[in-house]
Write a protein that holds these residues in place. Sequence first.
Motif, PDB file in Angstrom:
ATOM      1  N   UNK A   1      59.235  21.812  38.955  1.00  0.00           N
ATOM      2  CA  UNK A   1      60.400  22.236  39.727  1.00  0.00           C
ATOM      3  C   UNK A   1      60.380  21.473  41.033  1.00  0.00           C
ATOM      4  N   UNK A   2      61.551  21.046  41.467  1.00  0.00           N
ATOM      5  CA  UNK A   2      61.647  20.157  42.617  1.00  0.00           C
ATOM      6  C   UNK A   2      62.569  20.722  43.687  1.00  0.00           C
ATOM      7  N   UNK A   3      62.152  20.607  44.938  1.00  0.00           N
ATOM      8  CA  UNK A   3      63.029  20.757  46.103  1.00  0.00           C
ATOM      9  C   UNK A   3      62.683  19.601  47.037  1.00  0.00           C
ATOM     10  N   UNK A   4      63.520  19.320  48.046  1.00  0.00           N
ATOM     11  CA  UNK A   4      63.163  18.235  48.968  1.00  0.00           C
ATOM     12  C   UNK A   4      61.831  18.444  49.672  1.00  0.00           C
ATOM     13  N   UNK A   5      61.399  19.710  49.797  1.00  0.00           N
ATOM     14  CA  UNK A   5      60.166  19.991  50.520  1.00  0.00           C
ATOM     15  C   UNK A   5      58.921  19.998  49.652  1.00  0.00           C
ATOM     16  N   UNK A   6      59.079  20.329  48.338  1.00  0.00           N
ATOM     17  CA  UNK A   6      57.877  20.470  47.517  1.00  0.00           C
ATOM     18  C   UNK A   6      58.189  20.270  46.042  1.00  0.00           C
ATOM     19  N   UNK A   7      57.116  19.964  45.294  1.00  0.00           N
ATOM     20  CA  UNK A   7      57.171  19.881  43.838  1.00  0.00           C
ATOM     21  C   UNK A   7      56.069  20.778  43.296  1.00  0.00           C
ATOM     22  N   UNK A   8      56.401  21.565  42.274  1.00  0.00           N
ATOM     23  CA  UNK A   8      55.411  22.427  41.634  1.00  0.00           C
ATOM     24  C   UNK A   8      55.305  22.033  40.165  1.00  0.00           C
ATOM     25  N   UNK A   9      54.065  21.810  39.707  1.00  0.00           N
ATOM     26  CA  UNK A   9      53.778  21.474  38.313  1.00  0.00           C
ATOM     27  C   UNK A   9      53.012  22.630  37.687  1.00  0.00           C
ATOM     28  N   UNK A  10      53.386  23.000  36.463  1.00  0.00           N
ATOM     29  CA  UNK A  10      52.666  24.029  35.737  1.00  0.00           C
ATOM     30  C   UNK A  10      52.610  23.654  34.264  1.00  0.00           C
ATOM     31  N   UNK A  11      51.461  23.904  33.632  1.00  0.00           N
ATOM     32  CA  UNK A  11      51.333  23.610  32.215  1.00  0.00           C
ATOM     33  C   UNK A  11      49.914  23.242  31.864  1.00  0.00           C
ATOM     34  N   UNK A  12      49.763  22.180  31.067  1.00  0.00           N
ATOM     35  CA  UNK A  12      48.438  21.774  30.643  1.00  0.00           C
ATOM     36  C   UNK A  12      48.277  20.267  30.661  1.00  0.00           C
ATOM     37  N   UNK A  13      47.092  19.815  31.048  1.00  0.00           N
ATOM     38  CA  UNK A  13      46.719  18.397  31.035  1.00  0.00           C
ATOM     39  C   UNK A  13      45.209  18.329  31.213  1.00  0.00           C
ATOM     40  N   UNK A  14      44.608  17.214  30.785  1.00  0.00           N
ATOM     41  CA  UNK A  14      43.166  17.025  30.968  1.00  0.00           C
ATOM     42  C   UNK A  14      42.350  18.173  30.369  1.00  0.00           C
ATOM     43  N   UNK A  15      42.839  18.700  29.239  1.00  0.00           N
ATOM     44  CA  UNK A  15      42.158  19.774  28.525  1.00  0.00           C
ATOM     45  C   UNK A  15      41.956  21.005  29.393  1.00  0.00           C
ATOM     46  N   UNK A  16      42.928  21.299  30.239  1.00  0.00           N
ATOM     47  CA  UNK A  16      42.807  22.467  31.111  1.00  0.00           C
ATOM     48  C   UNK A  16      44.194  22.935  31.536  1.00  0.00           C
ATOM     49  N   UNK A  17      44.295  24.214  31.946  1.00  0.00           N
ATOM     50  CA  UNK A  17      45.542  24.655  32.573  1.00  0.00           C
ATOM     51  C   UNK A  17      45.730  23.915  33.897  1.00  0.00           C
TER      52      UNK A  17
END
Length: 218
Positions: free
Chosen positions: A119-135
């Motif tokens: 999710x994106x706003x001009x002030x911040x980005x938030x990532x959620x999910x899975x990568x690198x074999x981890x949450x």
Amino acid sequence: MNLFVLFAFAALSLIHPARAASPAEAVFAAGFADFQTLGIPDQGLRKTAEVLRIRAASRNPVGAVTGAANHSLVELYFDRRTWEITGGANRSPVRLSIDHQKGLITGGANHSPVELRFTWTPERIVYEGGANRSPVRLELDWIKGRLEGHSNNSPVLLEFDLEQGWVRGHAAGSPVQLQYDAVRGTITGAMNHSPADLRLVNLDLSDFLQHIYLFLAE
């Protein structure tokens, strides 16, 4: 033009001023001024419309990160035409697709499936999910100059200054201390208990931070 409109424009079109390409960079002459996947204004949101106009005029579609990190070679290509990241890092092939409409990054990297919603706003980005074999949950705050959350089954807390070009903190169970040289297009220092020596073509420190999950050790 009000500030919100200016920030939104920055999110779509922020690029670096044009400069003469070295022979190595000539490969990317038709390519990519920066692959700011989600695009952000500089720290403090202080870009002017004129700077953005100049940068937009020099836009290219392809960028690259090469060098060494995590005791392995890095060769990554960022293509804004197809919104893909391909190549290799951490002794693993990398192939990622970015869907802006769905706010989703999918594919594989670091010997692991990748599925990250953003999710994106001009002030911040938030990532959620899975990568690198981890949450994974990471919040990148441009105003505070902070990236924090968790990835690689470990806390992440990084502070940064885009203007001065430094990143400090810890991630993947290791201290992080990096310096970005905007003139040379290099990131040097240490992370993942390993020296880092990376060269960025038509990318900058903000791109590196947006895709930090690619550079964290397994």
